[in-house]
Design an enzyme around this catalytic site. Sequence first.
Site, PDB file in Angstrom:
ATOM      1  N   ARG A  82      -9.119  -4.703 -13.209  1.00  0.00           N
ATOM      2  CA  ARG A  82     -10.691  -5.174 -13.102  1.00  0.00           C
ATOM      3  C   ARG A  82     -11.090  -3.914 -13.366  1.00  0.00           C
ATOM      4  O   ARG A  82     -12.466  -3.795 -13.628  1.00  0.00           O
ATOM      5  CB  ARG A  82     -10.777  -5.797 -11.481  1.00  0.00           C
ATOM      6  CG  ARG A  82     -10.522  -3.882 -10.560  1.00  0.00           C
ATOM      7  CD  ARG A  82     -10.686  -3.973  -9.100  1.00  0.00           C
ATOM      8  NE  ARG A  82     -11.018  -3.128  -7.867  1.00  0.00           N
ATOM      9  CZ  ARG A  82      -9.462  -2.861  -8.445  1.00  0.00           C
ATOM     10  NH1 ARG A  82      -8.424  -3.759  -8.572  1.00  0.00           N
ATOM     11  NH2 ARG A  82      -9.497  -2.052  -6.793  1.00  0.00           N
ATOM     12  N   CYS A  90       1.025  -1.463  -0.388  1.00  0.00           N
ATOM     13  CA  CYS A  90      -0.215   0.539   0.310  1.00  0.00           C
ATOM     14  C   CYS A  90       0.986   1.645  -0.048  1.00  0.00           C
ATOM     15  O   CYS A  90       1.668   1.042   0.483  1.00  0.00           O
ATOM     16  CB  CYS A  90      -0.899  -0.409   1.354  1.00  0.00           C
ATOM     17  SG  CYS A  90      -2.057   1.256   1.355  1.00  0.00           S
TER      18      CYS A  90
END
Length: 522
Positions: A441, A337
């Site tokens: 995605r 992250c």
Amino acid sequence: MTPPPHSSDARPTATATRDERRRLALLDLVRGCTFDDFLFSPQFSVVETRDPNVIDLTCRVSEHLVLNRPILSANMDTVTRAPMAIVQAEEGGLGIIDRGFRPGDIDSQVREVEIVKRTQHGIIPDPYTIAVTATLGEGADLMSRSGVGTLVVVDESRKLRGLLTERDLRFVTGDLGDAPVTRRMTPLEQLVVHTGPISADEAELVMIERKIKKLPLVDEHGVLLGLITAKDILKQKRLPFATRDRQGRLRVGAAIGAKGDYLDRAAELIKAGVDVIVIDIAHGHSAVMAQAVDEFRARFGDFELIAGNVATADGTRFLAERGVNGIKVGIGPGGGCTTRINTSFGVPQLQALVECRVALEEAGSSIPMIADGGVRRDGSLAEALLFGADCVMLGSAFAGTQETPGEIIHKSVLLPESQKVVKVPFKVLRGMASLGAIKDRLDVEDADIIDLQTLGAEGLEISVPLGGSARPVFHEMIKHLCSSISYGGARSLSELRQVFWDQPDRYLVKLSAAARRESYER
Ligand code: XMP
């Protein structure tokens, strides 16, 4: 400690109780801190063994979902698909299938859930059946398509007529394929059948006594109710800590977003038997989340729902007030992250956990909290659990294991000792907000126009050396957690949590830079 009446932001007053002052002191102590800022002081040990089979690690992942082991695998497309979720549930944790599928591609995620739900059963309520009028060839086809070796033969009223197994189909070739299944099946008259409900233990006794491996269940009219197999019963015994639903199937969760196809996705996942839905977005304290939770509740009633991520008292209250059953805590601690680097927003994970826990207690809420991200060594698991989490979600810890999805890639690595270059197998771990994951995605929470350059990725893509199974990783963490409980002078996880929150001063050692090096740098 009893919940204090005032807000976690309040300063202690002259009338504050001892518990309130202790709570506020803990909040002060952890401000700006994370896992490696603390050690726990060892206490007089009271357990005779650190055996994970003996020490109780029961925890809640959400209000109505209990785990025997406080571990979840992260809903990341390089961490949790069916193979990882099966390991997690068999070992007593829970896997959350990621939502990294293209919008509209709902079936692929549903299939992952179905695979987990069909891995083990107590009673199979919907065994594969074949009509008594079907042919042996059709039976063989169904067996190869479904991968099951036993078909229950039923008539048009779903009354049990027999069992057809792989063994019955051996040597079935040519014309015999057109013969009716009745030619080879074991007919009802020769079967041992149980009428009405039965427990797994009772079923096992019947199977031992009658020397059978399959026990069909029927109602008083002979209509098929289900099937119990010896293989499933053995699995249940071999995996006593597994996370199972009431029918003995493994439990599994699945993540959805807060926009686009998320409600249709949830509907299909629920139909497939998913045990809990996780609305997972980067910033869960948001108008988008409020609407998503309201719409979810309007459509699916009280279906078990976890939401996140948040990292503040306000964010926690916000989710609790909307009636979610579990709250995921962590903005920016994850291994893959880059949110904090790119935005300078986030909360160090221990501060976040204490703040959120205190907020829940102040609100008199018993909603469980999942600590999500930042666990890089096994000891951090105990810290997350003591500083307020009910269970812990792990991504990087399982990266590179054989149950993670993704291709194996080979990279050239220079061995320093021999200066030789060798090919080493790696797997990719990537943040769900990394450019690669977003591109795959094309599911964008905060933008209408899909312009990848303007999205601002908040995740990394890292190569991790290929490891073995996730199972030993899981076992090691659990063993170390049991050792933490022993060092902490408790008999169980819940007892350790209780004594820690009653007397945090007895445990906490805040580390200097030198002490941190001595403790955690090797
Ligand atoms: P660990 O440290 O166990 O953390 O690898 C897993 C958690 O990291 C979060 N995650 C992300 N956070 N950008 C983020 O800000 C990302 O791209 C990203 N990918 C994963 C997530 O909460 C996960 O469970």
